[in-house]
Scaffold this active site. Structure first.
Site, PDB file in Angstrom:
ATOM      1  CD  GLU A   1      51.543  30.506  38.863  1.00  0.00           C
ATOM      2  OE1 GLU A   1      51.174  29.315  38.798  1.00  0.00           O
ATOM      3  OE2 GLU A   1      50.798  31.422  39.265  1.00  0.00           O
TER       4      GLU A   1
ATOM      5  N   GLY B   1      45.005  32.676  43.648  1.00  0.00           N
ATOM      6  CA  GLY B   1      43.697  32.216  44.102  1.00  0.00           C
ATOM      7  C   GLY B   1      43.653  30.693  44.213  1.00  0.00           C
ATOM      8  CB  ALA B   2      43.743  28.098  41.889  1.00  0.00           C
ATOM      9  CB  SER B   3      48.666  27.334  42.531  1.00  0.00           C
ATOM     10  OG  SER B   3      49.183  28.384  41.745  1.00  0.00           O
ATOM     11  CB  THR B   4      50.649  29.343  47.265  1.00  0.00           C
ATOM     12  OG1 THR B   4      51.499  30.359  47.778  1.00  0.00           O
ATOM     13  CG2 THR B   4      50.924  28.047  48.015  1.00  0.00           C
ATOM     14  CD  GLN B   5      52.789  29.431  42.212  1.00  0.00           C
ATOM     15  OE1 GLN B   5      51.911  28.567  42.191  1.00  0.00           O
ATOM     16  NE2 GLN B   5      52.495  30.714  42.191  1.00  0.00           N
TER      17      GLN B   5
HETATM   18  N1  LIG Z   1      42.224  43.535  46.468  1.00  0.00           N
HETATM   19  C1  LIG Z   1      42.302  42.219  46.368  1.00  0.00           C
HETATM   20  C2  LIG Z   1      42.541  41.616  45.115  1.00  0.00           C
HETATM   21  C3  LIG Z   1      42.595  40.233  45.059  1.00  0.00           C
HETATM   22  N2  LIG Z   1      42.434  39.504  46.170  1.00  0.00           N
HETATM   23  C4  LIG Z   1      42.529  38.045  46.134  1.00  0.00           C
HETATM   24  O1  LIG Z   1      43.807  37.707  45.634  1.00  0.00           O
HETATM   25  C5  LIG Z   1      43.721  36.512  44.891  1.00  0.00           C
HETATM   26  C6  LIG Z   1      44.162  36.817  43.512  1.00  0.00           C
HETATM   27  O2  LIG Z   1      45.512  36.750  43.431  1.00  0.00           O
HETATM   28  P1  LIG Z   1      46.115  36.637  42.001  1.00  0.00           P
HETATM   29  O3  LIG Z   1      47.576  36.567  42.120  1.00  0.00           O
HETATM   30  O4  LIG Z   1      45.515  37.627  41.111  1.00  0.00           O
HETATM   31  O5  LIG Z   1      45.588  35.179  41.653  1.00  0.00           O
HETATM   32  P2  LIG Z   1      45.197  34.519  40.289  1.00  0.00           P
HETATM   33  O6  LIG Z   1      46.202  34.831  39.275  1.00  0.00           O
HETATM   34  O7  LIG Z   1      43.780  34.833  39.947  1.00  0.00           O
HETATM   35  O8  LIG Z   1      45.267  33.021  40.758  1.00  0.00           O
HETATM   36  P3  LIG Z   1      46.247  31.840  40.307  1.00  0.00           P
HETATM   37  O9  LIG Z   1      47.601  32.423  40.150  1.00  0.00           O
HETATM   38  O10 LIG Z   1      46.210  30.885  41.464  1.00  0.00           O
HETATM   39  O11 LIG Z   1      45.689  31.282  39.080  1.00  0.00           O
HETATM   40  C7  LIG Z   1      42.300  36.103  44.837  1.00  0.00           C
HETATM   41  O12 LIG Z   1      42.097  35.109  45.802  1.00  0.00           O
HETATM   42  C8  LIG Z   1      41.552  37.362  45.224  1.00  0.00           C
HETATM   43  O13 LIG Z   1      40.380  37.051  45.912  1.00  0.00           O
HETATM   44  C9  LIG Z   1      42.244  40.099  47.375  1.00  0.00           C
HETATM   45  O14 LIG Z   1      42.121  39.406  48.377  1.00  0.00           O
HETATM   46  N3  LIG Z   1      42.169  41.463  47.462  1.00  0.00           N
END
Ligand SMILES: Nc1ccn([C@@H]2O[C@H](COP(=O)(O)OP(=O)(O)OP(=O)(O)O)[C@@H](O)[C@H]2O)c(=O)n1
Length: 584
Positions: free
Chosen positions: A261, A290-294
């Site tokens: 990732e 939402g669950a990880s950071t890179q």
């Molecule tokens: N207008 C927005 C859209 C999304 N988010 C936040 O941004 C994060 C989503 O980021 P994203 O890169 O879409 O994460 P995911 O792919 O869902 O998570 P992961 O890669 O960790 O699986 C979430 O915490 C969501 O609450 C936000 O704060 N404001």
């Protein structure tokens, strides 16, 4: 050409004859040819290869116009004060003496002109850019908070190295990420249907079967797989079943590793910036989900020997890269909020006062929901009630302290660490920060990193202290879940960057918060597809010496030069003007 061929007349007679002839030819195309002949003879000597014999020029007039062999003047000339001697030439004699009339010369000239026209035509037509055809690829990002479908396209004839891949469409799947469907896996598959239907519209029908479709699941599914692998398998089965019903070339659904990732996010950013192709200094990639950071970057201080698990090596476009990358599971912004709240509620109180939420914010939350994640499940208080009242107090400094509690800075077995004992080489900018980094900082109006870090913190402090009612009034269009969390999210981002990754007041300005680069979203999906379709060659591709317009221009110039050379080579055959033209 002997002068005897020219038969001059007296000025008076010539004048009369001229008028006679003009009268006969008035409105006749012969005017033009005659004028052309005069013009040639009046060319400065310097540009004429040899003195022109004026009478010979008659032979340049095509036969129908050269008869009767008498020179006329255009009306303009006949009206000018200059008087012109009339010349009469014996046509038969002229033909005999003028080599331009020999069949061989005419044939050579015609063939020469035709060859040059053919050469230029072939150059233009053969290299004319064909109507552009595209190929497509679809990648689904099954994230922890939501799933997104990306459609990429690239020129069909250039897919093996030179064509630019661009994002043409993004479809956000309605509902939560697929990991949230653990208790009802079939719904995970169903949730993807609408975006897949959209993809069918966006990709031309005749390309459907050859369009690869990938699904990559990130930290949400990593966590579900850790907590309940059979539930994770069922979600994948449902997702696969749903995707295979569509006419695309399905390439599988899988959990991608945190390292992939990070690395694919870095490839995406640098590919879109065209830094890889041009061999320029690369941009580090900061991705907050939402669950990880890179975090991924190339550093002169890192060769992969220290903590090899953080090293990814590539050879791209003829350049070798040794990338440092690390993915922190549970340090995405949703899971880190859980960790912080778990820390605040260790004793299982009925009320949690939270400095990272606005004053006036109140909500009833469930302990079992808060602790339903491998990131916090082992910390669940034993004797806690079912619910707690979550109350905001909006204090940035206290919030910062609470956020810090999720990082462990105590142990480091490497030369230097970020946090949790993870090696991190010296930072080397610039950096692109995307996904939630952008969403949050853009909402807070804090994307300008030239603003001093202290001022950024001051603005955030004021924002956090703002009453919740006022915040809701100011942003009625924003989802309440996001809105309630921006104070925490902004504080978390600043703490992660400065305390976690060691960005200083100076190096903070190396960061650029980005959403898209040249129309394509920054994220791991494009890099993932480029890798799986072998779209980035290891070696620099051979490029044509000249682009198409340059090629056509060069061929045209050569053709014109050949033509001039050909004409000059016939110089001995050129007609000559008499030394003293018969024009007065
Ligand atoms: N207008 C927005 C859209 C999304 N988010 C936040 O941004 C994060 C989503 O980021 P994203 O890169 O879409 O994460 P995911 O792919 O869902 O998570 P992961 O890669 O960790 O699986 C979430 O915490 C969501 O609450 C936000 O704060 N404001």
């Amino acid at each position: 050409m002997p002068n005897s061929v020219l038969k001059g007349r007296s000025t008076r007679k010539t004048h009369t004859h001229t008028h006679d002839y003009y009268n006969r030819l008035s409105g006749h195309e012969g005017k033009t040819s005659s004028l052309f002949l005069l013009s040639l003879c009046y060319l400065p000597r310097s540009i004429l290869p040899s003195p022109f014999h004026f009478h010979s020029l008659f032979s340049l007039i095509p036969p129908p116009l050269s008869l009767p062999l008498s020179l006329s003047l255009s009306p303009q000339f006949s009206r000018s004060p200059v008087s012109v001697n009339f010349i009469e030439v014996d046509n038969r004699e002229m033909k005999e003496m003028n080599p331009w009339h020999t069949p061989v010369t005419i044939i050579i000239t015609v063939i020469g002109v035709m060859a040059i026209v053919a050469l230029v035509t072939v150059a233009v037509l053969q290299n004319r850019p064909l109507p552009q055809k595209y190929k497509y690829g679809i990648v689904m990002d099954a994230g922890s908070s939501h799933t997104a479908l990306y459609i990429y396209e690239w020129p069909a004839e250039k897919d093996n190295n030179t064509g630019r891949v661009e994002q043409t469409h993004l479809c956000k799947v309605k509902g939560p990420g697929i990991s949230s469907y653990a208790s009802a896996p079939v719904k995970a598959g169903e949730s993807l249907r609408l975006c897949m239907e959209e993809a069918k519209q966006w990709v031309p029908g005749k390309r459907h079967h050859q369009t690869p479709l990938y699904l990559g699941a990130t930290a949400g599914m990593r966590l579900l797989n850790m907590a309940n692998s059979s539930a994770s398998d069922k979600v994948f089965q449902a997702v696969e079943g749903a995707l295979q019903k569509f006419p695309f070339s399905y390439q599988g659904a899988k959990i991608i590793s945190g390292q992939d990732e990070g690395a694919f996010g870095w490839i995406t950013v640098n590919y879109l910036d065209e830094r890889l192709k041009q061999g320029l200094e690369t941009r580090g990639a900061l991705d907050l989900g939402g669950a990880s950071t890179q975090i991924s970057f190339v550093s002169d201080n890192y060769d992969g020997s220290e903590s090899p698990s953080n090293s990814v090596t590539f050879r791209l476009y003829g350049n070798d890269y040794n990338l440092y990358t690390h993915s922190f599971l549970c340090y995405g912004k949703d899971q880190s909020l859980r960790m912080m709240q778990a820390h605040q509620s260790q004793a299982g109180p009925a009320t949690v006062l939270d400095p990272c939420f606005h004053p006036g914010y109140t909500a009833t939350k469930n302990y079992s929901v808060l602790y339903d994640s491998p990131c916090v499940s082992d910390r669940k208080p034993k004797d806690a009630p079912d619910t707690f009242t979550h109350i905001g107090i909006g204090d940035f400094l206290q919030c910062q302290a609470a956020v810090k509690s999720v990082f462990n800075f105590t142990s480091c077995k490497y030369s230097r660490c970020s946090f949790n004992g993870v090696l991190q080489p010296l930072l080397q900018g610039p950096y692109g920060a995307f996904s939630a980094y952008y969403f949050v900082m853009n909402f807070l109006n804090l994307t300008d990193t030239s603003v001093p870090l202290e001022d950024v913190k001051e603005k955030l402090k004021r924002y956090c202290a703002t009453n919740w009612d006022q915040i809701m009034q100011q942003h009625p269009e924003v989802k309440l879940k996001y809105l309630a969390e921006y104070c925490f999210s902004g504080t978390y981002i600043l703490t992660l960057l400065t305390e976690g990754y060691n960005f200083t007041s100076e190096s903070y300005s190396d960061i650029k918060f980005i959403k898209k680069i040249k129309g394509s979203d920054a994220g791991w999906t494009l890099g993932y597809m480029l890798n799986l379709t072998n779209m980035i060659p290891a070696e620099a591709p051979d490029t044509p010496l000249l682009p198409h317009p340059g090629y056509v221009s060069v061929v045209s110039v050569i053709a014109v030069l050949l033509f001039i050379l050909f004409i000059v080579s016939l110089r001995p055959l050129w007609p000559r003007c008499s030394k003293q033209p018969q024009i007065v």
